[in-house]
Design an enzyme around this catalytic site. Sequence first.
Site, PDB file in Angstrom:
ATOM      1  N   ASP A   1       0.867  -1.185   0.000  1.00 19.91           N
ATOM      2  CA  ASP A   1       0.000   0.000   0.000  1.00 19.91           C
ATOM      3  C   ASP A   1       0.900   1.231   0.000  1.00 19.91           C
ATOM      4  OD1 ASP A   1      -2.305   1.616   0.335  1.00 19.91           O
ATOM      5  OD2 ASP A   1      -1.895   1.713   2.478  1.00 19.91           O
TER       6      ASP A   1
ATOM      7  N   PHE B   1     -19.313   9.449   3.461  1.00 21.35           N
ATOM      8  CA  PHE B   1     -18.250   8.969   2.570  1.00 21.35           C
ATOM      9  C   PHE B   1     -18.158   7.453   2.660  1.00 21.35           C
ATOM     10  CE2 PHE B   1     -13.969   7.378   2.026  1.00 21.35           C
ATOM     11  CZ  PHE B   1     -13.547   7.984   0.854  1.00 21.35           C
TER      12      PHE B   1
ATOM     13  N   LYS C   1     -17.105  17.387  -0.992  1.00 23.96           N
ATOM     14  CA  LYS C   1     -15.675  17.224  -1.269  1.00 23.96           C
ATOM     15  C   LYS C   1     -15.423  15.744  -1.573  1.00 23.96           C
ATOM     16  CE  LYS C   1     -14.234  16.395   3.518  1.00 23.96           C
ATOM     17  NZ  LYS C   1     -13.428  16.842   4.668  1.00 23.96           N
TER      18      LYS C   1
ATOM     19  N   ARG D   1      -1.736  14.516  -2.086  1.00 20.39           N
ATOM     20  CA  ARG D   1      -3.078  13.920  -2.105  1.00 20.39           C
ATOM     21  C   ARG D   1      -4.091  15.026  -2.378  1.00 20.39           C
ATOM     22  NH1 ARG D   1      -3.598   9.062   0.660  1.00 20.39           N
ATOM     23  NH2 ARG D   1      -5.578   9.677   1.603  1.00 20.39           N
TER      24      ARG D   1
ATOM     25  N   THR E   1      -2.488   1.132  -4.766  1.00 19.02           N
ATOM     26  CA  THR E   1      -2.986   2.279  -4.014  1.00 19.02           C
ATOM     27  C   THR E   1      -4.300   2.766  -4.596  1.00 19.02           C
ATOM     28  OG1 THR E   1      -2.483   4.549  -3.335  1.00 19.02           O
ATOM     29  CG2 THR E   1      -1.593   3.828  -5.446  1.00 19.02           C
TER      30      THR E   1
ATOM     31  N   ASP F   1      -4.897   5.996  -4.668  1.00 15.54           N
ATOM     32  CA  ASP F   1      -4.643   7.360  -5.133  1.00 15.54           C
ATOM     33  C   ASP F   1      -4.668   7.442  -6.657  1.00 15.54           C
ATOM     34  OD1 ASP F   1      -4.428   8.575  -2.684  1.00 15.54           O
ATOM     35  OD2 ASP F   1      -2.310   8.126  -2.462  1.00 15.54           O
TER      36      ASP F   1
ATOM     37  N   ARG G   1      -5.877   3.711  -8.135  1.00 13.39           N
ATOM     38  CA  ARG G   1      -7.336   3.733  -8.144  1.00 13.39           C
ATOM     39  C   ARG G   1      -7.913   2.333  -7.951  1.00 13.39           C
ATOM     40  NH1 ARG G   1      -8.789   8.968  -7.227  1.00 13.39           N
ATOM     41  NH2 ARG G   1      -8.303  10.365  -8.961  1.00 13.39           N
TER      42      ARG G   1
END
Length: 1079
Positions: free
Chosen positions: A409, A550, A573, A607, A687, A689, A747
């Site tokens: 990770d 979320f 957000k 990030r 990850t 991200d 992703r």
Amino acid sequence: MDSALDNHPLTNTHTKARSLAGNLCVIPRIFWVKMFQSCVIQSYVLSVSQLCCVFCVFSNCIVTSKYNIITFLPVNLFEQFQEVANTYFLFLLILQLIPQISSLSWFTTIVPLVLVLSITAVKDATDDYVSVCHTHTLGLQKEKWMNVRVGDIIKLENNQFVAADLLLLSSSEPHSLCYIETAELDGETNMKVRQSLSVTAELGDPNNLASFDGEVVCEPPNNKLDRFCGLLCWRDCKYPLSNHNMLLRGCVLRNTETCYGLVIFAGPDTKLMQNSGRTKFKRTSIDRLMNTLVLWIFGFMVCMGVILAVGNAVWEREVGSLFQSYLAWDLPVDNFLFSAFLSFWSYVIILNTVVPISLYVSVEVIRLGHSYFINWDRKMFCPQCNTAAEARTTTLNEELGQVEYIFSDKTGTLTQNIMSFSKCSINGHAYGGYTTLYTTLYTTRLDFSSFNPLADPDFCYYDNGLLKSVKLGDLHSHEFFRLLSLCHTVMSEEKKEGELMYKAQSPDEGALVTAARNFGFVFRSRTPGTVTVTELGRPVTYTLLAILDFNNIRKRMSVIVRNPEGRIRLYCKGADTLLFERLHPSNHHLMNITTDHLNEYAGDGLRTLALAYRDLSEEQWEEWSERHRQADRATDCREDRLADIYEHIEQDMMLLGATAIEDKLQEGVPETIAILSLANIKIWVLTGDKQETAVNIGYSCKMLTGDMTEVFIISGNTVLSAHALEADMEGEFVSTACVCRAVICCRVTPLQKALVVELIKKHKKAVTLAIGDGANDVSMIKTAHIGVGISGQEGIQAVLASDYSFSQFRFLQRLLLVHGRWSYLRMCRFLCYFFYKNFAFTMVHFWFGFFCGFSAQTVYDQYFITLYNIVYTSLPVLAMGIFDQDVPEQRSLEYPKLYEPGQLNLLFNKREFFICITQGIYSSVVLFFIPYAILSHGTQGTGEPLADYQTFAVTTATALVIVVSVQIALDTGYWTAINHFFVWGSVGTFFTIMLAMHSQTLFSIFPNQFHFVGSAQSTLVQPLVWLTIVLTTVICIVPVLATICFWPHSQLSDTVRTICFWPHSQLSDTVRTICFWPH
């Protein structure tokens, strides 16, 4: 116990009976429970007593131990005899009880068997006791809570553990809130808030609680800690229940005087226990190989038994028949075929030592020792976290020396997961602060104290332009920070005026709320229906209309608030890829500019989140609110319905900008990745991200370099759209990825992480290691051969699911290159020597069979057979298996190529196995025929012959012990005082026991057991005997010495060991070149 409940007429007797330790008070209830699953409702309407009788799972009694005093012996023996080896030796013991078959006493098998069973039983009992103690530290106090039942109402007081999964009914705090700590569930120490339904908030009075007669319809027990779906039906109304209304077992009540809760799930049905399911048992490749080899050895033993049985049949027919008249067969033998049949089983008993039962317990002892070395390693201790490395399993240590693929990770594993607000984009204007990645523009830290007395003094920011924008009243900047101060789930604690402490569920949220605080939009407090913010010195209270949570699917969060002027606005957000799809078309130009800024931020390894808002009319809000209430009350497919409702309102939003948060690399990450790469270990980063962020981190940690042309970057969306993880494409995906020097999957979801690991396990047959720090890494950690948990900022779920844990990624190089490599080396050397010494010991019986009429007579004394594996040779090989090393630990890190033999499985495989048993068979030939040839014609000093059975047995046994002791001395690469004591002490022990067993003293005490008085003493004083022993030892050892002399550097470790003594030689430079530039 002082409680009004004690005097209540309806509950007095039962409450006193159920008043548990720690002021835990229970009101027994008759309650209706319904459970629904998926979209089908299954109803159960029973009283509590009926529920407990029909379904034992409704009891709160949890038995975390496997055994108790009564069941330990039968259950443990049953489990141990599930092992084929133990059952096999029990079968041999039964055979030895048949006089016509066994030429050995029964104790030659029962003593080792009982010893192994006893050691294993003690280990199992200890593990079970430790697990119970560990469970008690989690608050599972079954002695005090076991009487709680579903439907009971429990009173909890501050700092108490929650006894079961409860529906919060009321609380002493305003708005019926209560605060809990969930560290024992998910490792997060930040407090979380829970709230009861408004209709039950006034039930704090005992009289009201006693008359409460609602009905709960809820989902069945499951392990989802962040979700609960149910309905409370009361007074002809239905009220939706969510996780926000639940107190889960294992939580601790904090900052709340008292609260009352209704037991929904108890005992094994609680979410805590549902999450304690057993992890899939992991076995090493050496375990699997050893099982195969044991079967081969068993087959080889059967073949030897058949050969000797055939020899017995031939001998009995051709030779034995000649003296039947004066030496008849023993009953029930009446022909040579039946004699051969019994001889076969006799030799099965005699030759069983080729697979000694002590092998398995020795392996477990060695693994246990290796685990303690990991736990005791001070160089893997983090003083900042006060956390040591921990081997949470003892079965995978040697597998650590064979890892080929590491799946890591990013956030919290490669990085620190300590977030700081770095840059932002507001209405197309970029603002940037000083970071370690961007050091040239701003060097002066801003002072916020004069502008904002509530600012966090630890907050660092360097761009004065953003502060000026706020001071000048830029509406977009104000709205940007207003969103950050409102759209979150952070809890605020204000012990003194102006001294705020934020408790966030994630470091990202904490960083963003802190940034808003310093720029003048200070989040002060929240209630279930309001959020209070100080905006540029002016307190403003917003009505909180809705929170759109979320999750990993939505990847965004929204709140709907009403400001004091009555305007309703949605703030959102989330991930830019998802949020941009939901913007109003008029935002196209601004979105392009913001995208450029986002790409720049991601390129710096930051990030990112996008921010947007939407104004709602009163009619829109009322319409959506009604639809939301209907979906929230649904008993079927509730989550899907809510997701659709959220999707409907989060449309046509206006873009505000984006944030960029810095998460710095952990110390030593680039160096660790570089060293592991030199060890031929492939590192994949998985990850969630975005691609640019993941790639930049790849460059920062030296996983990616500028000269790389084979970089494989996979997006989770691409993986889904191209079906790369589907069966028809997975082969091509693996083959493409494995030819690359670096692979980054961005992703990706937690499930996709596990699928990628599973693909490598399936197609490459390589040892995999997964390392992560969060709950989203658990599936990956459990799927890999070895799971490593980082005890970081995201709780302990990854640690609890792991096989090994520590606090810093950099410790991974030491875990693999030092502990893993040594464990593999030690286990391989142990197994090679173990099989060698037992073949050398056992095969002597085979050769003797050709000289004793195939009568199943043993060469050695039966006491020697019993003690050989458990006394004479057990401790030296254990010492080698625990302490041995080929090169010092520093050399293991300096020369990463030393790790490759484990990856290629070079030190113990089928070839090495055949080499070691060949050496053992060769030694057995020498051990038998050299003494036989010499002693058959030898004489004592008095002229008497030496060719007697006991002289031959003593000579052969002595030579065997000396030969195997010299062999282990040659095999040992690292001598300690323990090695010396065990090796030479075992030789001394052999002579001591042998002389004692042939002494007059033991004969006088046990005349039927010790027949050969003085045989050892008379044999060992003969010079010819010692000449025979020396000659036998030399002939056995010469091939080994020749190999050492003529092939001194057969492995890289031999060369490195030479360098340790000659550090400035030309060989040293050559080896360093090989290690760092292997091609």
